[in-house]
Design an enzyme around this catalytic site. Sequence first.
Site, mmCIF file in Angstrom:
data_model
loop_
_atom_site.group_PDB
_atom_site.id
_atom_site.type_symbol
_atom_site.label_atom_id
_atom_site.label_comp_id
_atom_site.label_asym_id
_atom_site.label_seq_id
_atom_site.Cartn_x
_atom_site.Cartn_y
_atom_site.Cartn_z
ATOM 1 N N GLY A 12 0.837 -1.205 0.000
ATOM 2 C CA GLY A 12 0.000 0.000 0.000
ATOM 3 C C GLY A 12 0.869 1.250 0.000
ATOM 4 O O GLY A 12 2.104 1.178 0.148
ATOM 5 N N LEU A 13 0.214 2.381 -0.148
ATOM 6 C CA LEU A 13 0.916 3.666 -0.191
ATOM 7 C C LEU A 13 1.651 3.950 1.117
ATOM 8 O O LEU A 13 1.279 3.413 2.173
ATOM 9 C CB LEU A 13 -0.087 4.802 -0.437
ATOM 10 C CG LEU A 13 -0.825 4.830 -1.779
ATOM 11 C CD1 LEU A 13 -1.891 5.925 -1.759
ATOM 12 C CD2 LEU A 13 0.148 5.042 -2.933
ATOM 13 N N SER A 14 2.622 4.815 1.057
ATOM 14 C CA SER A 14 3.273 5.302 2.267
ATOM 15 C C SER A 14 2.218 5.961 3.159
ATOM 16 O O SER A 14 1.407 6.751 2.681
ATOM 17 C CB SER A 14 4.360 6.318 1.894
ATOM 18 O OG SER A 14 4.961 6.838 3.055
ATOM 19 N N GLY A 15 2.204 5.589 4.414
ATOM 20 C CA GLY A 15 1.235 6.170 5.348
ATOM 21 C C GLY A 15 -0.114 5.480 5.365
ATOM 22 O O GLY A 15 -1.016 5.891 6.098
ATOM 23 N N ALA A 16 -0.259 4.425 4.563
ATOM 24 C CA ALA A 16 -1.554 3.725 4.526
ATOM 25 C C ALA A 16 -1.795 2.943 5.815
ATOM 26 O O ALA A 16 -2.947 2.731 6.215
ATOM 27 C CB ALA A 16 -1.624 2.781 3.321
ATOM 28 N N LYS A 18 0.665 0.101 6.780
ATOM 29 C CA LYS A 18 1.310 -1.217 6.697
ATOM 30 C C LYS A 18 2.096 -1.553 7.962
ATOM 31 O O LYS A 18 1.946 -2.634 8.531
ATOM 32 C CB LYS A 18 2.258 -1.273 5.481
ATOM 33 C CG LYS A 18 1.584 -1.003 4.153
ATOM 34 C CD LYS A 18 2.568 -1.043 2.999
ATOM 35 C CE LYS A 18 3.624 0.038 3.031
ATOM 36 N NZ LYS A 18 3.106 1.424 2.948
ATOM 37 N N THR A 19 2.944 -0.629 8.374
ATOM 38 C CA THR A 19 3.787 -0.880 9.550
ATOM 39 C C THR A 19 2.929 -1.014 10.797
ATOM 40 O O THR A 19 3.121 -1.933 11.607
ATOM 41 C CB THR A 19 4.807 0.264 9.721
ATOM 42 O OG1 THR A 19 5.622 0.314 8.543
ATOM 43 C CG2 THR A 19 5.700 0.036 10.925
ATOM 44 N N SER A 86 5.784 -1.930 -2.276
ATOM 45 C CA SER A 86 5.702 -2.901 -3.384
ATOM 46 C C SER A 86 4.671 -2.485 -4.436
ATOM 47 O O SER A 86 3.632 -3.129 -4.573
ATOM 48 C CB SER A 86 5.448 -4.330 -2.877
ATOM 49 O OG SER A 86 4.567 -4.392 -1.785
#
Length: 177
Positions: A12-16, A18-19, A86
């Site tokens: 997914g996008l940065s800030g979505a 994931k982490t 990704s």
Amino acid sequence: MNQRGVTLWFTGLSGAGKTTISRAVAEKLRSLNYGIEILDGDIVRQNLTKGLGFSKEDRDENIRRIGFVAHLLTRNGVIVLVSAISPYREIRQEVREKIGNFIEVFVNAPLEVCEGRDVKGLYKRARAGEIKRFTGIDDPYEAPLKPEVECRTDLEDLDESVNKVFNKLTELGYISN
Ligand code: ADP
């Protein structure tokens, strides 16, 4: 270790988110005594794939190396949590086929929401032209067509997202809690 290995691939996008989601899932799995490992894109880029940039070729190579390690761990019974933007569908498909036991988690929030969060201040820098080839701004993101799980982090809270991942792990027989 009496568990089946699987790779949970958070894209997914940065800030979505994931982490955030992968860490919460990892913590819960650990508390249930499952053997897990985390491959976080930001950390991987500081060691395993240090020196790679953000061209399509380098992004694909980054994912290929992460996929290689995820595969080794997965086949030895580890539950692997990968969080990496990704952005390209084809390389995600390639690692999916290689790993086999693979659950794609599409961590999805609209660009405006991710940009509004701007967790690391990167969108601001990308808009200012200080960072080139930033996914969602001046570089593509190819959304999964058939992810096993989709977390809409603009519409659901963290617990709901974590539960979706857990339900899929249970449904596919990787965990029994
Ligand atoms: P990524 O790893 O995709 O770049 P992060 O996990 O670093 O994203 O950041 C996501 C941000 O969104 C965090 O500040 C997190 O607290 C926030 N957030 C809000 N709602 C959610 C949710 N439902 N799931 C995950 N993160 C959420």
